[in-house]
Write an enzyme that holds these catalytic residues in place. Structure first.
Site, mmCIF file in Angstrom:
data_model
loop_
_atom_site.group_PDB
_atom_site.id
_atom_site.type_symbol
_atom_site.label_atom_id
_atom_site.label_comp_id
_atom_site.label_asym_id
_atom_site.label_seq_id
_atom_site.Cartn_x
_atom_site.Cartn_y
_atom_site.Cartn_z
ATOM 1 N N SER A 43 0.846 -1.191 0.000
ATOM 2 C CA SER A 43 0.000 0.000 0.000
ATOM 3 C C SER A 43 0.880 1.239 0.000
ATOM 4 C CB SER A 43 -0.892 0.022 1.249
ATOM 5 O OG SER A 43 -1.565 1.269 1.383
ATOM 6 N N TYR A 95 -1.885 -0.630 10.270
ATOM 7 C CA TYR A 95 -2.060 -1.013 8.867
ATOM 8 C C TYR A 95 -0.808 -0.658 8.073
ATOM 9 C CZ TYR A 95 -4.059 -1.148 4.153
ATOM 10 O OH TYR A 95 -4.308 -1.412 2.823
#
Length: 267
Positions: A148, A161
């Site tokens: 990501s 995350y």
């Protein structure tokens, strides 16, 4: 120029029932691959399979909890049995729980680590075992891990995350080194997707606004757009095209790389 044609190859996509995973599966099928949709969501996964079959693609659903080692072994075996091989594994399954660090919930953090990091690591493990010489597929191949842009920037509310996606980046590079050193014939790369308006991406905007990090959902989204030199959010096909590229012979001399697909946000 080398083609992106994947005719004759078989791909397994985790988290393929919806969102980025479904889009990646569609793009791989459009490039000619047979596709196994691997997901914990059987109903959604079967819907994606039927949509792929409606385009003329060869597709199957395999039940998979990516945190379960035995389930991975069974999913790979089922894919090879149903589709005739395994050449591409896309480790896309992931979860995101938005939280301020001061309010971090250990159980939620552990779940992200299990799905995002351990789930990806198990995917690489079983891809290697199947694709390496002497494996049940045994022809080498390509693994694409989905990290990501969160691995490359500091954005509030997504600390754990971000940590898991940074872990995927490091895992990718070590896996590529091991595969090369041991002669597995498997390339391993990852992509860094931008914020994309899927269910997960939309929820992140809502959650950060509810935490008081932005005055509204619209402000959260606009902040991301303003941080992106190309001036927009990512789209599913942006990410899917990158996966097809890294899976194809056009990327035959690329391994251990992280490809930003983020409109410049992480540069």
């Amino acid at each position: 120029m080398t083609s992106y044609d994947l005719t004759g190859r078989t791909a397994l996509v985790t988290g393929g029932a919806q969102g980025l995973g479904a889009g990646m599966a569609q793009a791989l099928a459009a490039a000619g691959a047979s596709v196994a949709i691997a997901d914990i969501n059987a109903a959604g996964g079967q819907e994606t399979v039927e949509a792929l079959r409606a385009t003329g693609a060869k597709a199957e659903f395999v039940q998979l909890d990516v945190t379960d080692d035995a389930a991975w072994e069974a999913a790979v075996e089922s894919t090879i049995g149903a589709l005739g091989g395994l050449d591409i594994v896309v480790n896309n399954a992931g979860i995101e729980v938005t939280s301020l660090i001061a309010d971090l919930d250990a159980e939620a953090a552990s779940a992200m680590l299990q799905v995002n990091v351990i789930g990806t690591a198990l995917g690489v493990k079983h891809a290697f075992r199947a694709m390496r010489p002497g494996g049940k597929a045994g022809k080498g191949g390509s693994v694409v891990n989905i990290a990501s842009v969160a691995a490359t920037i500091a954005f509030p509310g997504i600390s754990l995350y971000s940590a898991t996606k940074s872990g995927i980046d490091r895992l990718t590079r070590v896996a590529a080194a091991e595969s090369g050193k041991l002669g597995y014939g498997v390339r391993v790369n990852c992509i860094y997707p931008a914020l994309t308006p899927t269910a997960m991406g939309n929820k992140l905007a809502v959650d950060t606004a509810e935490l008081g990090l932005f005055p509204s959902v619209e402000a959260a989204v606009q902040t991301v757009v303003e941080l992106t030199p190309l001036g927009r959010l990512g789209q599913v096909d942006d990410m899917a095209d990158a996966v097809v590229f890294l899976s194809s012979d056009a990327a035959k001399f690329i391994t251990g790389a992280g490809l930003p697909v983020d409109g410049g946000m992480g540069m």
